[in-house]
Design a protein around this motif. Structure first.
Motif, mmCIF file in Angstrom:
data_model
loop_
_atom_site.group_PDB
_atom_site.id
_atom_site.type_symbol
_atom_site.label_atom_id
_atom_site.label_comp_id
_atom_site.label_asym_id
_atom_site.label_seq_id
_atom_site.Cartn_x
_atom_site.Cartn_y
_atom_site.Cartn_z
ATOM 1 N N UNK A 1 -17.310 83.381 52.461
ATOM 2 C CA UNK A 1 -17.003 82.006 52.091
ATOM 3 C C UNK A 1 -17.951 81.077 52.811
ATOM 4 N N UNK A 2 -18.645 80.218 51.950
ATOM 5 C CA UNK A 2 -19.689 79.050 52.716
ATOM 6 C C UNK A 2 -19.031 77.964 53.239
ATOM 7 N N UNK A 3 -19.775 76.886 53.744
ATOM 8 C CA UNK A 3 -19.275 75.750 54.669
ATOM 9 C C UNK A 3 -18.637 75.038 53.632
ATOM 10 N N UNK A 4 -18.860 74.684 52.439
ATOM 11 C CA UNK A 4 -18.290 73.893 51.563
ATOM 12 C C UNK A 4 -16.861 74.223 51.480
ATOM 13 N N UNK A 5 -16.675 75.655 50.953
ATOM 14 C CA UNK A 5 -15.247 76.244 50.838
ATOM 15 C C UNK A 5 -14.390 76.122 51.938
ATOM 16 N N UNK A 6 -14.884 76.425 53.258
ATOM 17 C CA UNK A 6 -14.382 76.377 54.364
ATOM 18 C C UNK A 6 -13.873 74.980 54.605
ATOM 19 N N UNK A 7 -14.467 73.923 54.264
ATOM 20 C CA UNK A 7 -14.011 72.463 54.383
ATOM 21 C C UNK A 7 -12.898 72.119 53.473
ATOM 22 N N UNK A 8 -12.984 72.690 52.153
ATOM 23 C CA UNK A 8 -11.932 72.494 51.138
ATOM 24 C C UNK A 8 -10.877 73.119 51.610
ATOM 25 N N UNK A 9 -10.872 74.331 52.129
ATOM 26 C CA UNK A 9 -9.871 75.073 52.545
ATOM 27 C C UNK A 9 -8.974 74.201 53.583
ATOM 28 N N UNK A 10 -9.770 73.765 54.681
ATOM 29 C CA UNK A 10 -9.320 73.036 55.719
ATOM 30 C C UNK A 10 -8.778 71.621 55.360
ATOM 31 N N UNK A 11 -9.141 71.113 54.505
ATOM 32 C CA UNK A 11 -8.728 69.687 53.987
ATOM 33 C C UNK A 11 -7.463 70.169 53.069
ATOM 34 N N UNK A 12 -7.378 70.920 52.338
ATOM 35 C CA UNK A 12 -5.996 71.651 51.570
ATOM 36 C C UNK A 12 -5.140 71.825 52.513
ATOM 37 N N UNK A 13 -5.240 72.723 53.626
ATOM 38 C CA UNK A 13 -4.357 72.941 54.630
ATOM 39 C C UNK A 13 -3.770 71.717 55.404
ATOM 40 N N UNK A 14 -4.828 70.775 55.628
ATOM 41 C CA UNK A 14 -4.454 69.487 56.207
ATOM 42 C C UNK A 14 -3.470 68.534 55.353
ATOM 43 N N UNK A 15 -3.904 68.480 54.185
ATOM 44 C CA UNK A 15 -3.194 67.480 53.185
ATOM 45 C C UNK A 15 -1.625 68.242 53.111
ATOM 46 N N UNK A 16 -1.565 69.475 53.046
ATOM 47 C CA UNK A 16 -0.127 70.233 53.166
ATOM 48 C C UNK A 16 0.665 69.813 54.476
ATOM 49 N N UNK A 17 -0.048 69.902 55.573
ATOM 50 C CA UNK A 17 0.626 69.730 56.746
ATOM 51 C C UNK A 17 1.144 68.330 56.981
ATOM 52 N N UNK A 18 0.268 67.396 56.433
ATOM 53 C CA UNK A 18 0.638 66.130 56.547
ATOM 54 C C UNK A 18 1.722 65.367 55.560
ATOM 55 N N UNK A 19 1.463 65.951 54.101
ATOM 56 C CA UNK A 19 2.253 65.519 52.914
ATOM 57 C C UNK A 19 3.165 66.799 52.334
ATOM 58 N N UNK A 20 3.574 67.733 53.280
ATOM 59 C CA UNK A 20 4.439 68.809 52.510
ATOM 60 C C UNK A 20 5.652 68.475 52.093
ATOM 61 N N UNK A 21 6.438 67.654 52.781
ATOM 62 C CA UNK A 21 7.768 67.017 52.106
ATOM 63 C C UNK A 21 7.400 66.376 50.919
#
Length: 221
Positions: A1-21
């Protein structure tokens, strides 16, 4: 997994953590809109399919009309209905209703015609009325084909409901649109698209189980 995919995954997890409800609320709204549209279609289309199975001359016309409705692009259909119904959930439910008619009517018609006529003759010889033959013979033997039509309709409905965000209906399509409008919104788009795909897969799987449970040929094995 390259750096761009890692960043996308981190942003995806962060969005779910902040906007899960919020995502869950839109998931539930999306699911209910799809269910209501298909449920109303089934209430109309199953009896209609049964009726045209007894009136073959008009069956081709009914199925042809449902085919014509199916050829209209979903965004165009929503736009047309919006003129009369305005913005909001009702437009999307009616759109889902119209697109769900064809698979349910056609499968009901096909399932009813596939019932062995010899079995119906036996039921008639036993003194069964036409209603008794319908509920005790025809519907149990055709239920798997009818359920297959409902499954197809619901999977299509989930995709159509995503477009409903353009008319203020909400749902997971709202998240996808927000992602397309954001500067770096790939993770937001995924937050809407992945639950939509997951909903379609789970719904089809659950209805597949229900279909097998209702099919007398499969439950007897």
């Amino acid at each position: 997994m390259d750096l761009q995919q890692m960043n996308l995954l981190e942003q995806f997890i962060y969005y779910f953590r902040e906007n899960g409800s919020y995502v869950f609320a839109q998931f539930l709204r999306h699911f209910l809109i799809s269910i209501y549209g298909v449920l109303f279609a089934a209430i109309v289309a199953v009896p209609l399919g049964i009726w045209i199975s007894r009136h073959h001359k008009i069956a081709d016309w009914i199925i042809r009309i449902a085919n014509i409705i199916q050829t209209v692009p979903s965004l165009a259909m929503i736009s047309i209905l919006m003129i009369g119904l305005g913005l909001g959930v009702n437009v999307v439910i009616v759109t889902v209703f119209l697109y769900s008619l064809l698979p349910i009517v056609k499968n009901t018609y096909t399932g009813m015609n596939q019932v062995d006529k010899n079995i119906l003759d036996v039921g008639k010889g036993m003194g069964m009325t036409s209603w008794q033959r319908l509920y005790m013979i025809e519907l149990p033997l055709s239920v798997s084909v009818i359920m297959a039509g409902i499954r197809n309709a619901l999977v299509v409905a989930i995709g159509i409901t995503a477009i409903g965000a353009f008319v203020g209906a909400g749902g997971l399509g709202d998240i996808i649109i927000r992602g397309t409008n954001a500067t770096d919104g790939a993770s937001i788009i995924l937050a809407g698209a992945l639950p939509t795909a997951l909903m379609a897969i789970i719904t089809d799987w659950v209805l597949g189980i229900v279909e097998r449970k209702l099919d007398p040929a499969k439950t007897s094995q």
